[in-house]
Scaffold this active site. Structure first.
Site, PDB file in Angstrom:
ATOM      1  N   ASP A   1      -4.437  -0.057  -0.964  1.00 37.64           N
ATOM      2  CA  ASP A   1      -3.618  -1.135  -1.535  1.00 37.64           C
ATOM      3  C   ASP A   1      -3.267  -0.858  -2.990  1.00 37.64           C
ATOM      4  O   ASP A   1      -4.133  -0.478  -3.793  1.00 37.64           O
ATOM      5  CB  ASP A   1      -4.385  -2.467  -1.472  1.00 37.64           C
TER       6      ASP A   1
ATOM      7  N   GLU B   1      -2.334 -10.837  -2.508  1.00 35.47           N
ATOM      8  CA  GLU B   1      -3.688 -11.391  -2.374  1.00 35.47           C
ATOM      9  C   GLU B   1      -4.641 -10.930  -3.481  1.00 35.47           C
ATOM     10  O   GLU B   1      -5.641 -11.574  -3.741  1.00 35.47           O
ATOM     11  CB  GLU B   1      -4.284 -11.081  -0.995  1.00 35.47           C
TER      12      GLU B   1
ATOM     13  N   HIS C   1       0.853  -1.193   0.000  1.00 30.68           N
ATOM     14  CA  HIS C   1       0.000   0.000   0.000  1.00 30.68           C
ATOM     15  C   HIS C   1       0.884   1.237   0.000  1.00 30.68           C
ATOM     16  O   HIS C   1       2.072   1.156   0.305  1.00 30.68           O
ATOM     17  CB  HIS C   1      -0.898   0.015   1.238  1.00 30.68           C
TER      18      HIS C   1
ATOM     19  N   GLU D   1       7.958 -10.367   5.770  1.00 30.12           N
ATOM     20  CA  GLU D   1       6.984 -10.488   6.845  1.00 30.12           C
ATOM     21  C   GLU D   1       5.798 -11.263   6.270  1.00 30.12           C
ATOM     22  O   GLU D   1       5.062 -10.730   5.428  1.00 30.12           O
ATOM     23  CB  GLU D   1       6.522  -9.115   7.312  1.00 30.12           C
TER      24      GLU D   1
ATOM     25  N   ASP E   1       7.350  -5.700   3.648  1.00 27.88           N
ATOM     26  CA  ASP E   1       6.207  -5.601   4.549  1.00 27.88           C
ATOM     27  C   ASP E   1       5.002  -6.358   3.979  1.00 27.88           C
ATOM     28  O   ASP E   1       4.745  -6.317   2.765  1.00 27.88           O
ATOM     29  CB  ASP E   1       5.864  -4.097   4.666  1.00 27.88           C
TER      30      ASP E   1
HETATM   31  C1  NOJ Z   1       3.475  -4.615   9.210  1.00 30.55           C
HETATM   32  C2  NOJ Z   1       4.360  -3.709   9.979  1.00 30.55           C
HETATM   33  O1  NOJ Z   1       5.228  -4.484  10.780  1.00 30.55           O
HETATM   34  C3  NOJ Z   1       3.479  -2.791  10.786  1.00 30.55           C
HETATM   35  O2  NOJ Z   1       4.240  -2.015  11.659  1.00 30.55           O
HETATM   36  C4  NOJ Z   1       2.651  -1.955   9.840  1.00 30.55           C
HETATM   37  O3  NOJ Z   1       1.734  -1.176  10.582  1.00 30.55           O
HETATM   38  C5  NOJ Z   1       1.876  -2.812   8.861  1.00 30.55           C
HETATM   39  N1  NOJ Z   1       2.664  -3.857   8.281  1.00 30.55           N
HETATM   40  C6  NOJ Z   1       1.298  -1.983   7.729  1.00 30.55           C
HETATM   41  O4  NOJ Z   1       2.314  -1.562   6.870  1.00 30.55           O
END
Ligand code: NOJ
Length: 552
Positions: free
Chosen positions: A174, A211, A108, A246, A204
């Protein structure tokens, strides 16, 4: 795997340090940490043993989600310095053998990003940069990421007179990866930062990034094609690039993110083991961790888990059952205000265990010895606490504590006026917890951490080896061994608040040669081994590592 690969796949034995630049060191007296501050402290990080610095978002941003709402992918926010300062940081770090990566937030943008501003006004090029619907989709209120603070994942935009999708907050629309222009722009962003010297990215929200992939779109008909594409592109631009993702996904989906032969993300955060650790710490038993480790899918040789105790967000407990989560909440976040998003804890680990040094050592000894690469969050090396006066996830992103001077040695500004005020008082305040004091104290946590890191680096078997969990005949104890190239490292951890006697049957292939004690709360002797069995008495929360090398 050959010896050459050891340096090639550098991330497998790295020591990662995640830093929130604004909370680290303020060099211009405006109360906000900056890139120059990081550069000034590179020798501190090098001395600690860090080899890999991960910068949380430093891009221009309205900061409605701490910079995870990017308004310009090609710059750094003024408050941190300039692109020149970033390049200087990367250069100085490289000289000390430290690589730098940064957060890449491409699921996003911020609503303030010019792309969104143009898109909502119907700009022919940018309109399809985002995900739109004419009518409110039926599932618009499901699947929020920030329960309690986010109402839905679709919002109406008055200018566009349409609905747009946002998996996170409404101010984080997004991006539409089905659009080749978006994919092209993301390539450019990746190329830009690699050209400036970054060694890779922490990407991130990866599952959400893919998705929206449209099965009818040949470029992304398998959503993971897009991750393979990112990896291919980044690898062409920089051969030794590292992508750390992540992806807090269920176990049956997670290995898809490594990809076949590791052709997607080389590293994934190990959320499953992290949450099992919390449960194990609360129960005083090793079983949840042993079970979590056994449940992990195999990793391709190039790939690696990233292990952490506490990250920059809430300590998420979303993978635990409701009852298990309540157990951890009751012990580690007894007040409602310490919890966040109905699933996590907005505290740092040392304050969860009331600064109990034995429990802190146990936790970080595990982090450094479990299969994977360790990730420290800044300040963990001194047992930094959290500041419950700060809102939301800021509580764990408090200023670094360098000294007992006003401003914590973090800033020369009047501390009552800085945006994130240093924590002065209490057991975790800078008057008591700071690097300066810990440098002068041989037995400090900082010195313990340096020793842990040095030992971990001296025993690459831990990061590289084939690992096995060994029977310890004691539910409080986890014993595991990592074997690589004929050598082994073995670690034994006692989760209980009482001594534990264990006898561990060494696997046949690890019995030759001399085992030595390499790390523990006390200087240990060579272990007692008889007929292939290692016997040991562990202290409450005790831990000992042993190593065995062929030859010298
Ligand atoms: C995961 C990040 O670790 C978090 O800090 C963030 O708010 C969200 N993604 C959205 O980018």
């Amino acid at each position: 795997m050959s010896l050459e690969a050891v340096s090639d796949l550098w991330w497998k034995n790295a020591v990662i340090y995640c830093v929130d630049t604004q909370a680290f060191l303020d060099t211009d007296g405006d109360g906000i940490g900056d890139l120059d501050g990081l550069t000034q402290r590179i020798d501190y990080l090098g001395g600690l043993g860090v080899t890999f610095l991960w910068l949380m978002p430093i891009y221009p941003s309205p900061e409605r989600d701490y910079g995870y709402d990017v308004a310009d992918y090609y710059d750094v926010a003024d408050k941190y310095g300039s692109l020149g300062d970033l390049v200087e940081l990367v250069r100085v770090a490289r000289e000390r053998g430290i690589r730098v990566i940064a957060d890449l937030v491409i699921n996003h943008t911020s609503i303030d990003h010019p792309w969104f501003q143009k898109a909502r006004r119907g700009h022919p090029l940018f309109r399809d940069f985002y995900v739109w619907a004419d009518e409110k989709p039926p599932n618009a209120d499901a699947g929020v990421i920030f329960p309690g603070k986010q109402e839905g994942i679709w919002s109406y935009d008055r200018a566009a007179r349409r609905w747009y999708m946002h998996r996170f907050y409404p101010h984080q629309p997004d991006l539409n990866i089905n659009n080749p222009l978006v994919r092209n722009e993301i390539h450019k962003v990746i190329g830009f930062w690699l050209e400036l010297g970054l060694s890779g990215f922490r990407i991130d929200a990866v599952p959400f990034l893919i998705e929206q992939a449209d099965p009818d779109n040949p470029a992304v008909s398998d959503p993971h094609d897009y991750l393979r594409d990112i990896r291919d592109f980044a690898g062409r631009r920089r051969g030794d690039v590292l992508l750390l993702a992540e992806a807090n996904e269920p176990l049956d989906k997670i290995s898809n993110f490594f990809g076949e032969h590791g052709n997607q993300m080389q590293m994934l955060f190990n959320f499953v083991v992290n949450q099992a650790l919390y449960l194990g710490f609360v129960r005083g038993t090793a079983e949840p961790v042993a079970e979590a480790l056994r449940s992990l899918p195999d990793t391709p040789p190039e790939s690696q888990w990233a292990n952490f105790i506490k990250n920059h967000d809430e300590a998420s407990l979303d993978k635990l059952s409701d009852a298990e989560r309540q157990e951890v909440f009751a012990a580690f976040a007894p007040k409602e205000s310490m919890r966040l998003f109905e699933r996590g804890i907005r505290r740092r680990f040392p304050s969860m265990v009331d600064g109990d040094r034995r429990r802190m050592e146990l936790a970080y000894s595990l982090m450094f010895s479990l299969p994977g690469t360790p990730v420290l969050f800044y300040g963990e090396e001194i047992g930094l606490g959290d500041d419950q006066r700060l809102t939301d996830r800021e509580a764990v992103r408090l200023p670094m504590q360098w000294s007992s001077e006003p401003g914590a040695g973090f800033t020369t500004a009047d501390e009552s006026r800085v945006p994130r005020r240093p924590l002065r008082d209490g057991p975790f305040g800078y008057l008591r917890v700071n690097t300066e004091a810990q440098r002068h104290d041989r037995g400090s946590f900082l010195n313990w951490m340096e020793r842990a890191i040095r030992t971990r680096k001296e025993w690459p078997e831990l990061g590289w080896g084939e690992w096995r969990i060994l029977g310890a005949r004691n539910p409080a104890v986890l014993a595991h061994v990592a074997t690589w190239d004929g050598s082994s490292a073995l670690a034994v951890h006692n989760f209980a608040d009482e001594p534990a006697r264990v006898t561990i049957r060494l696997p046949e292939d690890t019995r030759e040669g001399r085992w030595q004690h390499i790390f523990g709360p006390t200087d240990g002797d060579a272990p007692a081994i008889e007929k292939g069995r290692l016997s040991l008495e562990l202290e409450p929360y005790g831990y000992h590592w042993f190593g065995r090398r062929e030859g010298v």
